[in-house]
Design a protein around this motif. Structure first.
Motif, PDB file in Angstrom:
ATOM      1  N   GLN A 276     -14.995  -5.471   2.015  1.00 58.71           N
ATOM      2  CA  GLN A 276     -14.713  -4.038   1.927  1.00 58.71           C
ATOM      3  C   GLN A 276     -13.378  -3.760   1.237  1.00 58.71           C
ATOM      4  O   GLN A 276     -13.249  -2.808   0.467  1.00 58.71           O
ATOM      5  CB  GLN A 276     -14.696  -3.419   3.329  1.00 58.71           C
ATOM      6  CG  GLN A 276     -16.067  -3.162   3.913  1.00 58.71           C
ATOM      7  CD  GLN A 276     -15.965  -2.432   5.224  1.00 58.71           C
ATOM      8  OE1 GLN A 276     -15.240  -2.844   6.125  1.00 58.71           O
ATOM      9  NE2 GLN A 276     -16.693  -1.328   5.346  1.00 58.71           N
ATOM     10  N   ARG A 277     -12.385  -4.584   1.501  1.00 60.60           N
ATOM     11  CA  ARG A 277     -11.048  -4.336   0.980  1.00 60.60           C
ATOM     12  C   ARG A 277     -10.812  -4.951  -0.386  1.00 60.60           C
ATOM     13  O   ARG A 277      -9.793  -4.700  -0.996  1.00 60.60           O
ATOM     14  CB  ARG A 277      -9.999  -4.866   1.973  1.00 60.60           C
ATOM     15  CG  ARG A 277     -10.042  -4.127   3.293  1.00 60.60           C
ATOM     16  CD  ARG A 277      -8.914  -4.576   4.200  1.00 60.60           C
ATOM     17  NE  ARG A 277      -8.937  -3.804   5.427  1.00 60.60           N
ATOM     18  CZ  ARG A 277      -8.409  -2.590   5.566  1.00 60.60           C
ATOM     19  NH1 ARG A 277      -7.789  -2.037   4.543  1.00 60.60           N
ATOM     20  NH2 ARG A 277      -8.490  -1.938   6.712  1.00 60.60           N
TER      21      ARG A 277
ATOM     22  N   GLN B 115      -9.017  -9.475   2.024  1.00 64.57           N
ATOM     23  CA  GLN B 115      -8.523  -8.244   2.616  1.00 64.57           C
ATOM     24  C   GLN B 115      -7.003  -8.173   2.503  1.00 64.57           C
ATOM     25  O   GLN B 115      -6.316  -9.195   2.461  1.00 64.57           O
ATOM     26  CB  GLN B 115      -8.944  -8.147   4.086  1.00 64.57           C
ATOM     27  CG  GLN B 115      -8.445  -9.298   4.937  1.00 64.57           C
ATOM     28  CD  GLN B 115      -8.913  -9.155   6.352  1.00 64.57           C
ATOM     29  OE1 GLN B 115      -8.891  -8.071   6.907  1.00 64.57           O
ATOM     30  NE2 GLN B 115      -9.326 -10.249   6.957  1.00 64.57           N
TER      31      GLN B 115
ATOM     32  N   GLY C 179      -4.646  -4.785   6.669  1.00 70.41           N
ATOM     33  CA  GLY C 179      -5.972  -4.558   7.235  1.00 70.41           C
ATOM     34  C   GLY C 179      -6.268  -5.407   8.439  1.00 70.41           C
ATOM     35  O   GLY C 179      -7.345  -5.331   8.999  1.00 70.41           O
TER      36      GLY C 179
ATOM     37  N   THR D  74      -9.384  -5.115  11.266  1.00 66.07           N
ATOM     38  CA  THR D  74     -10.352  -6.186  11.502  1.00 66.07           C
ATOM     39  C   THR D  74     -10.476  -6.470  12.984  1.00 66.07           C
ATOM     40  O   THR D  74     -11.570  -6.652  13.513  1.00 66.07           O
ATOM     41  CB  THR D  74      -9.915  -7.469  10.772  1.00 66.07           C
ATOM     42  OG1 THR D  74      -9.796  -7.181   9.385  1.00 66.07           O
ATOM     43  CG2 THR D  74     -10.924  -8.586  10.981  1.00 66.07           C
TER      44      THR D  74
END
Length: 343
Positions: free
Chosen positions: A122-123, A327, A331, A335
């Motif tokens: 996602q990151r 990531q 983040g 997580t």
């Protein structure tokens, strides 16, 4: 070329290969194991209990054989039979419960690692079609490599250590010379196994490189027109290279496993011969010595195989942590939140 130069060249090549190998992030695995430490502790304890209880049949069977051979069918034989049946039942229950905790720990590791990998995806910056190719397999097959890196080696190591030590102690009590021969042959078998595992580990690394090359080739062809005349030929070449690496790995892995297995099978026979030649022992005692030696050599063989099993999953684990590392540092808290919500 002189033998000394050949040896130096081989050593230098091995050092270069080791230097280029993907290192396993052992320190980063500890936080991943922390949430399942209760399950792992229960698995280890039950495995230890099962391994120790499994020593009873080997000893009781020898006493039973001596009792029956001497035509004494009294309480001693009944006690031996009861011990054998009871210990086998307890061993089965202990290993069943241990496997249950094993499965729970492994499943939790899979879940936690996959959540961390997804957070990294996602990151990460927008990925190209080539980068996305094969991403799903990392969440399925690559993540499951954690079983062969953490839980299975831990379970095998505990079982092997308990069985090896307990069997050797029992051998020392029954016949010290036989125990000494078992230790000596075990060391020789360990050296042989290590020598056979080294080329197999190198072949596993080569196979992994070929698989990654095939994945890049597939991603490249998918990003272009599949109707290109050379697409099928180029991909077939990559797949053929994987085929060659897999065949080589298969041969070397078989030679490693069955070569070390042959040493483990010959060892107990040699131990019994030494015991028979050095002492006047009854048939039942010799039978117990054989079963104990067989248990010790089998445990030593399992312990030696752990190294090869870890080598085979090295690349898969590295690919998992490539996604985790994608990531951003800030983040990490998100997580952890995602893991807590998933729980």
């Amino acid at each position: 070329m002189e033998p000394r130069k050949i040896f130096r060249s081989a050593v230098a090549m091995r050092i270069r290969r080791r230097g280029s190998r993907t290192e396993i992030p052992w320190r980063r695995l500890i936080p991943l194991m922390r949430p399942v430490r209760a399950q792992l502790a229960a698995m280890v304890a039950l495995t230890g209990v099962g391994s120790l209880v499994g020593l009873v049949p080997a000893l009781a069977l020898g006493a039973l054989v001596d009792d029956l051979a001497g035509s004494h069918h009294g309480g001693g034989a009944a006690l031996a039979v009861g011990l054998i049946v009871g210990s086998i039942a307890i061993e089965a229950v202990a290993f069943t419960l241990s496997d249950g905790f094993f499965t729970k720990a492994v499943s939790s590791l899979y879940r936690d690692l996959r959540v961390m990998m997804f957070a990294g995806v996602q990151r990460a910056p927008q990925r190209s079609s080539e980068d996305l190719a094969g991403l799903t397999s990392r969440f399925v097959s690559d993540a499951e490599a954690m079983q062969d890196l953490i839980v299975s080696p831990l379970d095998t190591a505990v079982m092997g250590a308990f069985e090896l030590v307990s069997a050797l102690v029992a051998l020392i009590v029954l016949n010290a010379p036989a125990a000494g021969v078992a230790v000596l042959l075990g060391l020789i078998a360990a050296v042989l196994t290590r020598a056979l595992q080294t080329p197999a580990a190198g072949a596993a690394e080569e196979r992994q490189e070929a698989l990654e090359e095939m994945s890049r080739s597939l991603a490249g062809e998918l990003s272009r027109r599949l109707q290109d005349e050379g697409a099928a030929h180029r991909f077939a070449q990559s797949a053929t290279r994987v085929l060659r690496r897999e065949v080589r790995l298969g041969w070397l892995e078989a030679a490693s496993r069955y070569g070390s297995g042959a040493a483990a099978n010959l060892g107990p026979i040699a131990v019994v011969l030494v015991a028979a030649l050095t002492s006047s022992l009854q048939a039942g005692t010799l039978l117990s010595i054989f079963l104990l030696a067989q248990r010790a050599f089998s445990a030593a063989d399992d312990l030696m195989e752990i190294g090869l099993d870890v080598e085979l999953v090295r690349g898969a684990v590295a690919r998992c942590f490539q996604l985790v590392d994608a990531q951003a540092p800030q983040g990490a808290s998100e997580t952890q939140t995602a893991l807590a919500n998933a729980t």
